[in-house]
Design an enzyme around this catalytic site. Structure first.
Site, short mmCIF file in Angstrom:
data_model
loop_
_atom_site.label_atom_id
_atom_site.label_comp_id
_atom_site.label_asym_id
_atom_site.label_seq_id
_atom_site.Cartn_x
_atom_site.Cartn_y
_atom_site.Cartn_z
CG ASP A 93 -1.45 -0.51 0.94
OD1 ASP A 93 -2.35 -1.66 0.55
OD2 ASP A 93 -1.89 -1.98 2.14
CE LYS A 116 3.42 -2.89 -4.18
NZ LYS A 116 2.86 -2.51 -3.33
N GLY A 167 -3.94 -5.37 -4.35
CA GLY A 167 -4.89 -4.19 -4.50
C GLY A 167 -4.16 -2.69 -4.45
CG HIS A 168 -0.91 -1.78 -7.68
ND1 HIS A 168 -0.71 -2.58 -8.45
CD2 HIS A 168 -0.72 -3.02 -6.51
CE1 HIS A 168 0.70 -3.54 -7.49
NE2 HIS A 168 0.17 -3.29 -7.11
CD GLN A 213 0.78 -9.75 -1.98
OE1 GLN A 213 1.34 -9.46 -2.90
NE2 GLN A 213 -0.83 -8.90 -2.20
P1 IMP Z 1 -2.75 -13.00 2.84
O1 IMP Z 1 -1.91 -12.04 2.03
O2 IMP Z 1 -4.40 -12.69 1.92
O3 IMP Z 1 -2.58 -14.23 2.88
O4 IMP Z 1 -2.66 -12.28 3.64
C1 IMP Z 1 -1.28 -11.38 5.11
C2 IMP Z 1 -1.63 -11.05 5.16
O5 IMP Z 1 -0.66 -9.50 4.01
C3 IMP Z 1 -2.02 -10.18 6.13
O6 IMP Z 1 -1.45 -8.91 7.54
C4 IMP Z 1 -2.57 -9.40 4.62
O7 IMP Z 1 -3.78 -7.37 5.45
C5 IMP Z 1 -1.10 -8.71 4.15
N1 IMP Z 1 -1.43 -8.47 2.99
C6 IMP Z 1 -1.67 -8.86 1.13
N2 IMP Z 1 -1.94 -8.43 0.39
C7 IMP Z 1 -1.47 -6.97 0.83
C8 IMP Z 1 -1.35 -5.81 -0.16
O8 IMP Z 1 -1.73 -6.12 -1.53
N3 IMP Z 1 -1.57 -4.27 0.31
C9 IMP Z 1 -1.71 -4.40 2.57
N4 IMP Z 1 -1.33 -6.09 2.85
C10 IMP Z 1 -1.28 -7.14 2.34
#
Ligand code: IMP
Length: 436
Positions: free
Chosen positions: A13, A16, A40-41, A223
């Protein structure tokens, strides 16, 4: 530079989406290499606000080849929705290419994600619920289903005959309902194979050919470094390699194929989900950052935790990713907020620590050592584009000092400055330098 990587230096977040969308203007290929629909972009183009999860951000530009690499875990239900959404804006997805080796997120992965989170209770990771962890676990355990399997009904049936009963037993033993029948799953997968088959190819060949013929290729990270499975705040991380090392395995290119590496840094820090966050502010300043920065997850809508900029983690990211320059985003959120603080080290049990620690217990005792910098005034609504068009010199003095401080502390130049949500609210010092 004909190849460029864009990676997050914090907990995702960082903005990017905006930076990759901006850079995609000059790219001929944009490649996603890890993560899945958890990403999420958000991109704002005039009045349009578009949230992308799986599609590379070049999809919003004409004539770009957009690659979903083998390292991505692909949820075809989510991809279908996103493709429909992009088409509904009048854009085409003809330039999409999907790796034949990408592992697929199945319905049972999402059910297991929810179940594991429930079982972890208060110690949950706070996942996005998109099935990411279980899908990567299956990939590593050699229990995955890949995109190429969808193009061969017999191979797919054999794979499901093996895997379905295992998943069925596991879910039933945990009392989890909602798994579709095997034939329903099979039919749906075959249908997706027919829809997406024309886009499937060996994307490693495609990308390497493009690089060899001098095409401009951009690798788009999802991420951020602190969510990386190896280097992040484990176990409060995602399940993929978010660092630039992940490009090699996740796109099928060698290390020398990555020439320029831009690390995206938000002017302050945020994270969603659980886990350590040394500079978190649980006060009115944190609240101000949340509201002014619009810090709500693009995928889940959750409010993000907010805090001051932490250069311990940015320095860590510079080291892990071989970052060549920084894109600093959302500086405008700090407008008129008074003197900002920046963490330059941690105090852990009286010791000054500059290297990010592995142990969660040590991290819990880490007290940020801050430097307070000069604040700057707000500007009138709608002025960001005008200021950006005039270049870095038009920025408030405090903001310029803030940028200089980041550069000095990290040893890396700032190449892109984001002072608003839109494409034109960006200062590209790389083009300023080439003009002067
Ligand atoms: P998962 O990727 O859904 O397994 O989540 C694992 C951790 O990564 C959690 O804390 C999510 O909130 C975080 N996370 C996953 N994708 C994103 C992203 O695109 N932005 C921010 N945090 C993310």
């Amino acid at each position: 530079m004909s190849t460029l990587a864009v990676v997050g230096t914090q907990w995702g977040d960082e903005g990017k989406g905006k930076i990759t969308d901006y850079l995609a203007e000059n790219a001929e290929y944009v490649v996603r290499y890890q993560g899945g629909a958890n990403a999420g972009h958000t991109v704002e183009i005039g009045k349009e606000v578009i949230a992308l999860h799986l599609l590379p951000s070049g999809i919003l530009r004409p004539n770009v080849i957009n690659v979903i690499g083998n390292g991505v875990v692909l949820d075809l239900e989510a991809l279908m929705k996103e493709v429909d959404m992009v088409r509904s804006t009048g854009r085409s997805v003809d330039g999409l290419r999907i790796s034949d080796r990408a592992n697929l997120v199945m319905r049972y992965h999402k059910l297991m994600d929810g179940m594991e989170e429930r079982l972890r209770g208060a110690k949950g990771v706070g996942t996005t619920g998109r099935g990411i962890g279980p899908c990567y676990s299956d990939k590593i355990a050699r229990n995955g289903i890949r995109m190429c399997d969808l193009l061969d009904r017999q191979a797919l049936e054999e794979r499901l005959d093996l895997l379905y009963p295992i998943k069925e037993k596991m879910l039933a033993s945990m009392g989890v309902e909602g798994l579709p029948g095997k034939h329903e799953l099979l039919d749906q997968l075959v249908e997706y194979g027919e829809i997406f088959g024309p886009y499937v190819c060996d994307t490693s060949v495609l990308i390497n050919d493009a690089i060899r013929s001098g095409k401009r290729v951009m690798f788009e990270g999802a991420q951020g470094t602190m969510l990386d499975i190896d280097h992040g705040t484990y176990p409060y991380v995602t399940s993929s390699s978010c660092v630039t090392g992940g490009i090699c395995t996740g796109a099928g290119v060698g290390p020398s194929s990555i020439q320029e590496i831009i690390g995206v840094v938000k002017a302050y820090t945020t994270r969603v989900g659980a886990g350590p966050f040394p500079t978190e502010l649980r006060d009115s300043i944190g609240e101000q950052l949340l509201v002014k920065g619009g810090e709500y997850g693009a995928t889940t809508g959750r409010a993000r935790r907010c805090g001051w900029l932490d250069l311990v983690i940015v320095n860590y990211a510079v080291r892990l990713n071989s970052i060549s320059s920084l894109a600093v985003t959302k500086l405008d959120v700090l407008n008129g907020m008074g003197p900002p603080k920046v963490a330059v080290a941690y105090d852990i049990d009286g010791e000054r620590v500059k290297d990010f620690p592995a142990s969660l217990n040590r991290l819990a005792r880490a007290r940020p050592i801050y430097e307070e910098l000069e604040g700057w005034e707000d500007w009138a609504e709608g002025q960001a584009g005008d200021i950006a068009s005039k270049g870095r010199g038009a920025l408030p003095k405090g903001m310029r000092k803030y940028l200089d401080f980041i550069s000095i502390q990290t040893g890396v130049p700032v190449s892109i400055i984001g002072i608003g949500r839109e494409r034109h609210e960006t200062i590209d010092l790389r083009s300023e330098a080439s003009r002067s």
